[in-house]
Design a protein around this motif. Structure first.
Motif, PDB file in Angstrom:
ATOM      1  N   LEU A 177       0.826  -1.209   0.000  1.00  0.00           N
ATOM      2  CA  LEU A 177       0.000   0.000   0.000  1.00  0.00           C
ATOM      3  C   LEU A 177       0.858   1.256   0.000  1.00  0.00           C
ATOM      4  CD1 LEU A 177      -2.659   1.607   0.414  1.00  0.00           C
ATOM      5  CD2 LEU A 177      -2.402   1.159   2.869  1.00  0.00           C
ATOM      6  N   TYR A 178       1.829   1.321   0.884  1.00  0.00           N
ATOM      7  CA  TYR A 178       2.667   2.514   0.986  1.00  0.00           C
ATOM      8  C   TYR A 178       3.539   2.689  -0.250  1.00  0.00           C
ATOM      9  CZ  TYR A 178       1.686   4.302   5.642  1.00  0.00           C
ATOM     10  OH  TYR A 178       1.094   4.912   6.716  1.00  0.00           O
ATOM     11  N   GLY A 179       3.976   1.586  -0.828  1.00  0.00           N
ATOM     12  CA  GLY A 179       4.776   1.707  -2.043  1.00  0.00           C
ATOM     13  C   GLY A 179       3.987   2.256  -3.210  1.00  0.00           C
ATOM     14  N   TYR A 180       2.776   1.733  -3.403  1.00  0.00           N
ATOM     15  CA  TYR A 180       1.953   2.207  -4.518  1.00  0.00           C
ATOM     16  C   TYR A 180       1.437   3.628  -4.288  1.00  0.00           C
ATOM     17  CZ  TYR A 180       1.740  -2.149  -7.179  1.00  0.00           C
ATOM     18  OH  TYR A 180       2.064  -3.234  -7.971  1.00  0.00           O
ATOM     19  N   CYS A 181       1.279   4.047  -3.036  1.00  0.00           N
ATOM     20  CA  CYS A 181       0.796   5.400  -2.761  1.00  0.00           C
ATOM     21  C   CYS A 181       1.814   6.472  -3.150  1.00  0.00           C
ATOM     22  CB  CYS A 181       0.431   5.536  -1.287  1.00  0.00           C
ATOM     23  SG  CYS A 181      -1.162   4.799  -0.867  1.00  0.00           S
ATOM     24  N   LEU A 182       3.036   6.086  -3.431  1.00  0.00           N
ATOM     25  CA  LEU A 182       4.053   7.036  -3.887  1.00  0.00           C
ATOM     26  C   LEU A 182       4.074   7.181  -5.404  1.00  0.00           C
ATOM     27  CD1 LEU A 182       7.084   6.125  -1.577  1.00  0.00           C
ATOM     28  CD2 LEU A 182       5.299   7.834  -1.213  1.00  0.00           C
ATOM     29  N   THR A 183       3.129   6.577  -6.088  1.00  0.00           N
ATOM     30  CA  THR A 183       3.137   6.603  -7.557  1.00  0.00           C
ATOM     31  C   THR A 183       3.076   8.023  -8.100  1.00  0.00           C
ATOM     32  OG1 THR A 183       2.056   4.437  -7.629  1.00  0.00           O
ATOM     33  CG2 THR A 183       1.956   5.793  -9.624  1.00  0.00           C
ATOM     34  N   LEU A 184       2.176   8.830  -7.569  1.00  0.00           N
ATOM     35  CA  LEU A 184       2.004  10.197  -8.077  1.00  0.00           C
ATOM     36  C   LEU A 184       3.181  11.109  -7.723  1.00  0.00           C
ATOM     37  CD1 LEU A 184      -1.734  11.263  -7.769  1.00  0.00           C
ATOM     38  CD2 LEU A 184      -0.302  11.186  -9.796  1.00  0.00           C
ATOM     39  N   PHE A 185       4.026  10.686  -6.790  1.00  0.00           N
ATOM     40  CA  PHE A 185       5.205  11.483  -6.476  1.00  0.00           C
ATOM     41  C   PHE A 185       6.116  11.618  -7.695  1.00  0.00           C
ATOM     42  CE2 PHE A 185       3.697  11.013  -2.325  1.00  0.00           C
ATOM     43  CZ  PHE A 185       4.480  11.711  -1.416  1.00  0.00           C
ATOM     44  N   ILE A 186       6.112  10.622  -8.569  1.00  0.00           N
ATOM     45  CA  ILE A 186       7.053  10.621  -9.700  1.00  0.00           C
ATOM     46  C   ILE A 186       6.731  11.734 -10.694  1.00  0.00           C
ATOM     47  CG2 ILE A 186       7.956   9.244 -11.612  1.00  0.00           C
ATOM     48  CD1 ILE A 186       7.443   6.760  -9.877  1.00  0.00           C
ATOM     49  N   PRO A 187       5.502  11.798 -11.268  1.00  0.00           N
ATOM     50  CA  PRO A 187       5.237  12.920 -12.192  1.00  0.00           C
ATOM     51  C   PRO A 187       5.258  14.276 -11.509  1.00  0.00           C
ATOM     52  CG  PRO A 187       3.217  11.698 -11.748  1.00  0.00           C
ATOM     53  CD  PRO A 187       4.339  10.898 -11.165  1.00  0.00           C
ATOM     54  N   ILE A 188       4.826  14.329 -10.249  1.00  0.00           N
ATOM     55  CA  ILE A 188       4.851  15.611  -9.543  1.00  0.00           C
ATOM     56  C   ILE A 188       6.290  16.074  -9.330  1.00  0.00           C
ATOM     57  CG2 ILE A 188       4.282  16.771  -7.388  1.00  0.00           C
ATOM     58  CD1 ILE A 188       1.886  16.320  -9.171  1.00  0.00           C
ATOM     59  N   SER A 189       7.185  15.154  -9.014  1.00  0.00           N
ATOM     60  CA  SER A 189       8.582  15.534  -8.817  1.00  0.00           C
ATOM     61  C   SER A 189       9.199  16.081 -10.093  1.00  0.00           C
ATOM     62  CB  SER A 189       9.382  14.335  -8.316  1.00  0.00           C
ATOM     63  OG  SER A 189       9.460  13.320  -9.313  1.00  0.00           O
ATOM     64  N   LEU A 190       8.781  15.583 -11.221  1.00  0.00           N
ATOM     65  CA  LEU A 190       9.293  16.105 -12.494  1.00  0.00           C
ATOM     66  C   LEU A 190       8.753  17.496 -12.777  1.00  0.00           C
ATOM     67  CD1 LEU A 190       8.999  12.882 -14.699  1.00  0.00           C
ATOM     68  CD2 LEU A 190      11.051  13.801 -13.608  1.00  0.00           C
ATOM     69  N   LEU A 191       7.523  17.762 -12.363  1.00  0.00           N
ATOM     70  CA  LEU A 191       6.929  19.078 -12.597  1.00  0.00           C
ATOM     71  C   LEU A 191       7.398  20.119 -11.595  1.00  0.00           C
ATOM     72  CD1 LEU A 191       3.247  18.017 -13.410  1.00  0.00           C
ATOM     73  CD2 LEU A 191       5.010  18.747 -15.019  1.00  0.00           C
ATOM     74  N   LEU A 192       7.911  19.678 -10.454  1.00  0.00           N
ATOM     75  CA  LEU A 192       8.348  20.618  -9.430  1.00  0.00           C
ATOM     76  C   LEU A 192       9.626  21.367  -9.810  1.00  0.00           C
ATOM     77  CD1 LEU A 192       7.656  18.689  -6.096  1.00  0.00           C
ATOM     78  CD2 LEU A 192       6.520  20.750  -6.921  1.00  0.00           C
ATOM     79  N   CYS A 193      10.271  20.960 -10.881  1.00  0.00           N
ATOM     80  CA  CYS A 193      11.460  21.703 -11.326  1.00  0.00           C
ATOM     81  C   CYS A 193      11.073  23.023 -11.986  1.00  0.00           C
ATOM     82  CB  CYS A 193      12.295  20.850 -12.278  1.00  0.00           C
ATOM     83  SG  CYS A 193      11.480  20.473 -13.852  1.00  0.00           S
ATOM     84  N   ILE A 194       9.778  23.256 -12.215  1.00  0.00           N
ATOM     85  CA  ILE A 194       9.326  24.541 -12.750  1.00  0.00           C
ATOM     86  C   ILE A 194       9.657  25.633 -11.740  1.00  0.00           C
ATOM     87  CG2 ILE A 194       7.320  25.864 -13.515  1.00  0.00           C
ATOM     88  CD1 ILE A 194       6.018  23.235 -14.342  1.00  0.00           C
ATOM     89  N   ASN A 195      10.283  26.673 -12.192  1.00  0.00           N
ATOM     90  CA  ASN A 195      10.834  27.687 -11.295  1.00  0.00           C
ATOM     91  C   ASN A 195       9.799  28.763 -10.944  1.00  0.00           C
ATOM     92  OD1 ASN A 195      12.809  28.834  -9.698  1.00  0.00           O
ATOM     93  ND2 ASN A 195      13.692  30.051 -11.343  1.00  0.00           N
ATOM     94  N   TYR A 196       8.625  28.325 -10.510  1.00  0.00           N
ATOM     95  CA  TYR A 196       7.580  29.229 -10.026  1.00  0.00           C
ATOM     96  C   TYR A 196       7.017  28.633  -8.743  1.00  0.00           C
ATOM     97  CZ  TYR A 196       7.701  31.532 -14.573  1.00  0.00           C
ATOM     98  OH  TYR A 196       8.102  32.220 -15.705  1.00  0.00           O
ATOM     99  N   GLU A 197       7.147  29.362  -7.664  1.00  0.00           N
ATOM    100  CA  GLU A 197       6.749  28.824  -6.369  1.00  0.00           C
ATOM    101  C   GLU A 197       5.248  28.559  -6.302  1.00  0.00           C
ATOM    102  OE1 GLU A 197       8.297  27.804  -3.500  1.00  0.00           O
ATOM    103  OE2 GLU A 197      10.062  27.801  -4.803  1.00  0.00           O
ATOM    104  N   TRP A 198       4.432  29.405  -6.897  1.00  0.00           N
ATOM    105  CA  TRP A 198       2.994  29.200  -6.825  1.00  0.00           C
ATOM    106  C   TRP A 198       2.580  27.931  -7.571  1.00  0.00           C
ATOM    107  CZ3 TRP A 198      -0.053  29.144 -11.214  1.00  0.00           C
ATOM    108  CH2 TRP A 198       0.530  29.648 -12.389  1.00  0.00           C
ATOM    109  N   VAL A 199       3.296  27.613  -8.667  1.00  0.00           N
ATOM    110  CA  VAL A 199       3.025  26.354  -9.377  1.00  0.00           C
ATOM    111  C   VAL A 199       3.427  25.166  -8.513  1.00  0.00           C
ATOM    112  CG1 VAL A 199       3.606  24.985 -11.413  1.00  0.00           C
ATOM    113  CG2 VAL A 199       3.282  27.456 -11.626  1.00  0.00           C
ATOM    114  N   ARG A 200       4.550  25.290  -7.846  1.00  0.00           N
ATOM    115  CA  ARG A 200       5.008  24.189  -7.000  1.00  0.00           C
ATOM    116  C   ARG A 200       4.027  23.916  -5.859  1.00  0.00           C
ATOM    117  NH1 ARG A 200      11.452  25.818  -6.518  1.00  0.00           N
ATOM    118  NH2 ARG A 200      12.016  25.270  -8.681  1.00  0.00           N
ATOM    119  N   TRP A 201       3.516  24.960  -5.236  1.00  0.00           N
ATOM    120  CA  TRP A 201       2.600  24.749  -4.137  1.00  0.00           C
ATOM    121  C   TRP A 201       1.254  24.200  -4.601  1.00  0.00           C
ATOM    122  CZ3 TRP A 201       4.063  24.056   0.522  1.00  0.00           C
ATOM    123  CH2 TRP A 201       5.187  24.702   1.019  1.00  0.00           C
TER     124      TRP A 201
END
Length: 271
Positions: A177-201
């Motif tokens: 359960l805990y392993g699969y619940c981290l699935t969405l962390f992967i695409p979100i981590s790729l999008l967090l490199c966008i250099n806008y804080e409001w987008v990151r939040w």
């Protein structure tokens, strides 16, 4: 008489009255049927994963990697969609797996480290700083991810075992359960490199609502047979730890800092 002899032979061959016909043995048919049923049961038992092997043996862990691509994809998909009327543990039946969670964790470690360094690089553009790749982010991400998906499920399962809880969840279920619940962390981590804080939040809030929602709803349904006050406390603690993990990723990996400054052109050199 020759004609009567031929007639009686024909009647005997085609089962006409006058001679006895072949009657199947009912006991033999029953025996064959029972043997075929036993063979089918043996095949079914062989197709099921062995769960009686010792936990230190290779056969014990092999059963948790006996999955196909369709099962893994379905579990990955449902781990991204919180549904109040369903229990995610039902998607892990008849046996939870470690194959999907393992690759989710490994992929998340490298995607977080790479995206975190990319975020620092984008933040250094146009500034009087020298950017360097931080290899420590790989080891830190690995330590955090594998500690989270092993320690928290172990503590939860150990506590329920100590209480002799009737909740239908085992250690393998919580690990998966805990392993699969981290699935969405992967695409979100790729999008967090966008250099806008409001987008990151905004991405962080979306991650809390989706990944945290799947985990929270699943734990709440699993603990439905426990006292409501205790179930609420456990669910809130686990949800808070999940949110803390998300905030840790945001604050450590995706908060730009100047690590090294270049000498100013106006600096004086000793003579």
């Amino acid at each position: 008489n020759l004609s009567e002899t031929l007639s009686s032979g024909i009647n005997a061959e085609y089962g006409q009255p006058g001679l006895s016909t072949f009657q199947p043995d009912k006991q033999e048919d029953t025996k064959i049927t029972l043997e075929s049923d036993n063979l089918l049961e043996e095949e079914d038992s062989q197709s099921q994963p062995a769960t009686t092997a010792a936990f230190w043996s290779f056969q014990f862990y092999q059963q948790y990697f006996n999955v196909n691509d369709q099962m893994v994809l379905e579990r990955l998909m449902y781990a991204c969609i919180p549904t109040p009327n369903s229990n995610y543990l039902e998607k892990l039946k008849p046996l939870p797996d470690f194959y999907g969670p393992l690759w989710v964790c490994i992929t998340l470690i490298f995607s977080t480290a790479i995206s975190g360094n990319m975020a620092d690089f984008f933040a250094s553009l146009g500034k009087d700083t020298d950017w360097e790749y931080d290899f420590k982010k790989v080891s830190i991400a690995g330590t955090v991810v594998f500690s989270y998906v092993t320690v928290i499920p172990a503590l939860l399962s150990g506590y329920l075992w100590w209480r002799k809880s009737t909740a239908e969840i085992k250690l393998a279920d919580t690990l998966s359960l805990y392993g699969y619940c981290l699935t969405l962390f992967i695409p979100i981590s790729l999008l967090l490199c966008i250099n806008y804080e409001w987008v990151r939040w905004l991405l962080i809030l979306a991650l809390v609502g989706t990944s945290g929602g799947v985990l929270t709803l699943t734990v709440w349904k699993v603990l439905s047979q426990e006292p409501k006050q205790l179930a609420l406390i456990i669910t809130c603690v686990l949800a808070a730890l999940h949110v803390a993990l998300i905030l840790l990723f945001k604050m450590y990996f995706f908060t730009s800092t100047s690590t090294k400054t270049t000498p100013s052109d106006n600096s004086t050199t000793p003579t």
